[in-house]
Enzyme design. Structure first.
Site, mmCIF file in Angstrom:
data_model
loop_
_atom_site.group_PDB
_atom_site.id
_atom_site.type_symbol
_atom_site.label_atom_id
_atom_site.label_comp_id
_atom_site.label_asym_id
_atom_site.label_seq_id
_atom_site.Cartn_x
_atom_site.Cartn_y
_atom_site.Cartn_z
ATOM 1 N N THR A 28 46.921 84.360 90.564
ATOM 2 C CA THR A 28 46.385 84.557 91.692
ATOM 3 C C THR A 28 46.707 86.210 92.458
ATOM 4 O OG1 THR A 28 45.641 82.224 92.390
ATOM 5 C CG2 THR A 28 45.292 83.646 94.288
ATOM 6 N N GLY A 29 46.539 86.797 93.194
ATOM 7 C CA GLY A 29 46.573 87.510 93.992
ATOM 8 C C GLY A 29 45.660 89.504 93.475
ATOM 9 N N THR A 31 47.475 91.853 92.330
ATOM 10 C CA THR A 31 48.006 92.603 91.100
ATOM 11 C C THR A 31 47.134 91.831 89.729
ATOM 12 O OG1 THR A 31 50.346 92.512 91.991
ATOM 13 C CG2 THR A 31 50.261 92.748 89.337
ATOM 14 N N ASP A 81 50.850 85.946 86.092
ATOM 15 C CA ASP A 81 50.928 85.597 87.196
ATOM 16 C C ASP A 81 51.517 86.875 87.892
ATOM 17 O OD1 ASP A 81 50.381 85.172 89.959
ATOM 18 O OD2 ASP A 81 50.691 82.697 90.052
ATOM 19 N N ALA A 83 53.964 88.329 91.649
ATOM 20 C CA ALA A 83 54.658 87.513 92.621
ATOM 21 C C ALA A 83 55.323 88.301 93.981
ATOM 22 C CB ALA A 83 56.462 87.207 91.580
ATOM 23 N N GLY A 95 52.961 82.803 96.245
ATOM 24 C CA GLY A 95 52.358 81.960 97.417
ATOM 25 C C GLY A 95 52.376 82.585 98.652
ATOM 26 N N GLY A 96 52.506 83.969 98.182
ATOM 27 C CA GLY A 96 51.675 85.144 99.579
ATOM 28 C C GLY A 96 50.372 84.763 99.460
ATOM 29 N N GLY A 97 49.733 84.354 98.553
ATOM 30 C CA GLY A 97 48.190 83.950 98.370
ATOM 31 C C GLY A 97 48.232 82.931 98.976
ATOM 32 N N GLU A 103 49.253 77.531 91.318
ATOM 33 C CA GLU A 103 50.077 78.130 90.252
ATOM 34 C C GLU A 103 51.501 77.721 89.789
ATOM 35 O OE1 GLU A 103 49.553 82.266 93.026
ATOM 36 O OE2 GLU A 103 51.066 81.613 93.300
#
Ligand code: 5RP
Length: 218
Positions: A28-29, A31, A81, A83, A95-97, A103
């Site tokens: 997720t995110g 990137t 993923d 980071a 976990g910023g998202g 994840e």
């Protein structure tokens, strides 16, 4: 180059790690969004994807990539993923998202975890980025008090509900000397679902993009 261009560079490199006729784990995110867009060009080569968030699921489906439940598969060769931070041992903060729990589950199942990031994410010591902790809502204050005992300053991420219906505490000022030990300690606090330290199971490969190109770290 902009940070987004560097993210895209790392993401496009990750496509070479997908295995034909297999399912790809997708994080997720921003990137990972570049990765999903690049994966769409190769979608005929794969069976489909498992996704770590509703947002990624939506993007995968928009590209016509079939999304499978993790419970429906028995093998996941690769997970891609991003980071928020990585150290040189490929231990991560994520976990910023707010997608850290799913994840971490997918990372645990995957045979190889390929992390994609721009150079700003590579750090000597983890912890400048506040550590996200997913908590059961009724346990939020209890968990926050326990995190203060560990030396952190937890801040409730206002207005955010995870895909699992939980809340996030972002913990500032932790002195993360032993990432694996701290990951385990925080997970033992009653009411914690999981925390954003990916140290016990870190990345296997880090593709880190700078204007000089993408460096592969293992
Ligand atoms: C989401 C994550 C992301 O991988 C992390 O926040 C990095 O995001 P971005 O690629 O947007 O910089 O852990 O929970």
């Amino acid at each position: 180059m902009t940070q987004d261009e560097l993210k895209q560079l790392a993401a496009e490199q990750a496509v070479q790690y997908i295995e034909e006729d297999e399912i790809v784990g997708v994080g997720t995110g921003s990137t990972v969004n570049f990765f999903i867009d690049a994966l769409a060009q190769k979608k005929h080569l794969i069976k489909g994807a498992v996704s770590s968030s509703d947002a990624s699921t939506e993007r995968l489906k928009q590209h016509g990539i079939p999304v499978f439940e993790l419970t429906a598969i028995d093998r996941l060769p690769v997970y891609i993923d991003g980071a928020d931070e990585s150290n040189h041992l490929l231990e991560l903060i994520k976990g910023g998202g707010a997608a850290l729990t799913r994840e971490k589950i997918i990372a645990a199942v995957a045979e190889r975890f390929i992390c994609i990031a721009d150079e700003s994410k590579l750090v000597k010591k983890l912890g400048n980025f506040p550590l996200p902790v997913e908590v059961i809502p009724m346990a939020r204050s209890h968990v926050a008090r326990e995190l203060v005992k560990l030396g952190g300053d937890p801040v409730y991420r206002q207005g955010v509900v995870t895909d699992n219906g939980n809340h996030i505490l972002d913990v500032h000022n932790l002195d993360i000397i032993q990432p694996i030990a701290l990951e385990q300690k925080i997970n033992q606090i009653v009411g914690v679902v999981t925390n954003g330290l990916f140290a016990a199971r870190g990345a296997d490969v880090l593709l880190i993009a700078s204007k000089g190109g993408v460096k592969t770290m293992t």
